[in-house]
Design an enzyme around this catalytic site. Structure first.
Site, PDB file in Angstrom:
ATOM      1  CB  SER A  79      -0.794  -0.041   1.474  1.00  0.00           C
ATOM      2  OG  SER A  79      -1.951  -1.399   1.107  1.00  0.00           O
ATOM      3  CG  HIS A 111       1.892  -9.761   3.625  1.00  0.00           C
ATOM      4  ND1 HIS A 111       0.629 -10.001   2.847  1.00  0.00           N
ATOM      5  CD2 HIS A 111       1.548  -8.111   3.291  1.00  0.00           C
ATOM      6  CE1 HIS A 111      -0.788  -8.556   3.242  1.00  0.00           C
ATOM      7  NE2 HIS A 111       0.427  -7.867   2.912  1.00  0.00           N
ATOM      8  CB  CYS A 114     -19.347  -7.617   3.979  1.00  0.00           C
ATOM      9  SG  CYS A 114     -20.282  -8.071   2.375  1.00  0.00           S
TER      10      CYS A 114
HETATM   11  C1  LIG Z   1      -2.085  -6.975  -0.447  1.00  0.00           C
HETATM   12  C2  LIG Z   1      -1.869  -6.212  -2.006  1.00  0.00           C
HETATM   13  C3  LIG Z   1      -1.406  -4.790  -1.632  1.00  0.00           C
HETATM   14  C4  LIG Z   1      -1.261  -4.765  -0.477  1.00  0.00           C
HETATM   15  O1  LIG Z   1      -0.561  -4.509   0.456  1.00  0.00           O
HETATM   16  P1  LIG Z   1      -0.231  -4.554   1.410  1.00  0.00           P
HETATM   17  O2  LIG Z   1       1.473  -4.395   2.069  1.00  0.00           O
HETATM   18  O3  LIG Z   1      -0.980  -5.240   2.655  1.00  0.00           O
HETATM   19  O4  LIG Z   1       0.318  -2.934   1.986  1.00  0.00           O
HETATM   20  C5  LIG Z   1      -1.971  -4.235  -3.222  1.00  0.00           C
HETATM   21  N1  LIG Z   1      -1.804  -4.564  -4.216  1.00  0.00           N
HETATM   22  C6  LIG Z   1      -2.520  -5.825  -4.683  1.00  0.00           C
HETATM   23  C7  LIG Z   1      -2.420  -6.340  -5.619  1.00  0.00           C
HETATM   24  C8  LIG Z   1      -2.279  -6.530  -3.146  1.00  0.00           C
HETATM   25  O5  LIG Z   1      -2.268  -7.668  -3.599  1.00  0.00           O
END
Ligand SMILES: *Cc1c(COP(=O)(O)O)cnc(C)c1O
Length: 397
Positions: A73, A203, A326
């Site tokens: 993010s 992750h 949800c």
């Molecule tokens: C999980 C995800 C994110 C966010 O990543 P985080 O490390 O959880 O902030 C952004 N874009 C996509 C496509 C994701 O699958």
């Protein structure tokens, strides 16, 4: 939690033993602040830079092109904000994206719209792909940025990133891709792809949560995202999470080295599950079958609610996810499924199963047994299904 089948790897993955082991010493022994000039700090600094070099190797770039972030993010926010500010400085306030990006991208763009930017949301068709031609047609002299995800997190469709990058390069427009679902799952080489900026998150490939990276090609301006100290070459202040960076590097090395073998295994499992679940009447696969993430299955079953399906599967020991999330408290169906053109009532009955290499054929057997049972049960108590069966309502799939 014994005997749970975890099929929600697109949401997050378990940390690998090797990544966890690599991280452990940093919680106690190697605790130095990389900005400190003394030995304890400098040891941490060295390990941080080794991790950066390793991540760079895995992606095919130079270490100085890697900026550690708190995750996907943040990397998305930084890339988009930076390109937007740079563009605005030249009077360019138009951005191109797709209708089915992750909210880290979409919500950042919504905010920029409020700040006077204009955003073009490219349609993704019923199978969930954009084309380089669509991007080319949408580019204007005022376009500051194109941001298109590498692979979609809900339906798993992989976009023609290298082709889009070429179109952007020819037009002199900065190109960012959210590659959070791609890195570690399909081959990603930033130089071969020709992208300017790319986001990733540990992750999603068996690394720790709270760490990710932004690749920013040398020569592409990058604005400071978090003000403070001079960490990350002044672009992102804050004492570095050295252990997490080290663990991410290890997880990425493993993901890349095992990629071909794991992908082959996952594609086999994925296709078996898709074929099995398509035998359920009035079901459909969401997203195209070609160019699809190896571990992604996303289906709709008419006449049922995704939420109920998830809860009953959970009772049977299967962890999955639904597009009609949800979690946010909203009853709106997934923006991704709506972007694919699914009617609201169909989009509500969706199921995403996302696998990792630790899933087994026995997991697949259990899923192929449980899902049809649960769908049948939910239909037996569904007034909507009753209407469909009695012809009071038309089947949509
Ligand atoms: C999980 C995800 C994110 C966010 O990543 P985080 O490390 O959880 O902030 C952004 N874009 C996509 C496509 C994701 O699958």
């Amino acid at each position: 939690m014994d005997k749970m089948i975890y099929a929600d790897n697109a949401a997050t993955t378990a940390m690998s033993e090797r990544a966890a082991k690599a991280m452990l010493p940093y919680l106690t022994q190697i605790f130095g602040n990389p900005s400190s000039l003394h030995t304890v700090g400098q040891i941490a600094k060295e390990e941080l830079e080794k991790a950066r070099a390793s991540v760079a190797r895995s992606l095919g770039c130079e270490p100085r092109e890697i900026y550690f972030t708190s995750g996907g993010s943040e990397a998305d926010n930084q890339a988009i904000r930076s390109a937007a500010e740079t563009g605005a400085g030249k009077g360019k306030k138009h951005i191109i994206t797709t209708a089915f990006e992750h909210h880290a991208v979409l919500h950042t763009l919504k905010k920029l719209e409020k700040e006077g930017f204009e955003v073009t949301y490219l349609p993704v068709g019923s199978y969930g792909y954009v084309t380089a031609e669509q991007v080319k047609q949408a580019i204007r002299p005022s376009t500051a940025l194109v941001t298109v995800m590498y692979a979609n997190n809900e339906v798993g469709t992989i976009q023609p990133i290298a082709e889009i990058a070429e179109v952007c390069r020819a037009a002199g427009v900065t190109f960012h891709t959210d590659a959070v679902q791609a890195v570690g799952h399909i081959p990603v080489d930033v130089k071969a792809a020709g992208v300017d900026m790319l986001s990733l998150s540990a992750h999603k490939f068996h690394g720790p949560k709270g760490i990710g990276a932004l690749y920013c090609r040398r020569g592409v301006p990058l604005r400071t995202f978090i003000e403070g100290g001079a960490q990350e070459r002044g672009k992102r202040a804050g004492t570095e999470n050295v252990g997490a960076a080290v663990a991410m590097a290890v997880a990425l090395e493993d993901a890349v080295s095992g990629l071909t073998e794991n992908a082959a295994k996952l594609v086999k499992m994925r296709d078996r599950i898709i074929d099995g679940l398509l035998k359920i009447p009035h079901s459909r696969l969401n997203g195209g079958r070609e160019n699809r993430l190896p571990g992604n299955v996303n289906m709709c079953f008419e006449g049922i609610e995704g939420e109920s399906l998830l809860l009953l599967l959970n009772e049977k020991g299967i962890c999955a996810s639904s597009g009609s999330a949800c979690t946010s408290g909203s009853l709106d169906p997934s923006h991704v499924l709506l972007a694919l053109g699914l009617p609201h009532e169909v989009a509500h009955g969706s199921l995403r199963l996302s696998f990792s290499e630790s899933n087994t054929e026995e997991d697949a057997d259990a899923i192929l047994k449980a899902v049809p049972e649960v769908v049948e049960y939910l239909r037996s108590i569904s007034p909507v299904w009753d209407d469909l069966v009695k012809g009071r309502r038309k089947h949509l799939i």
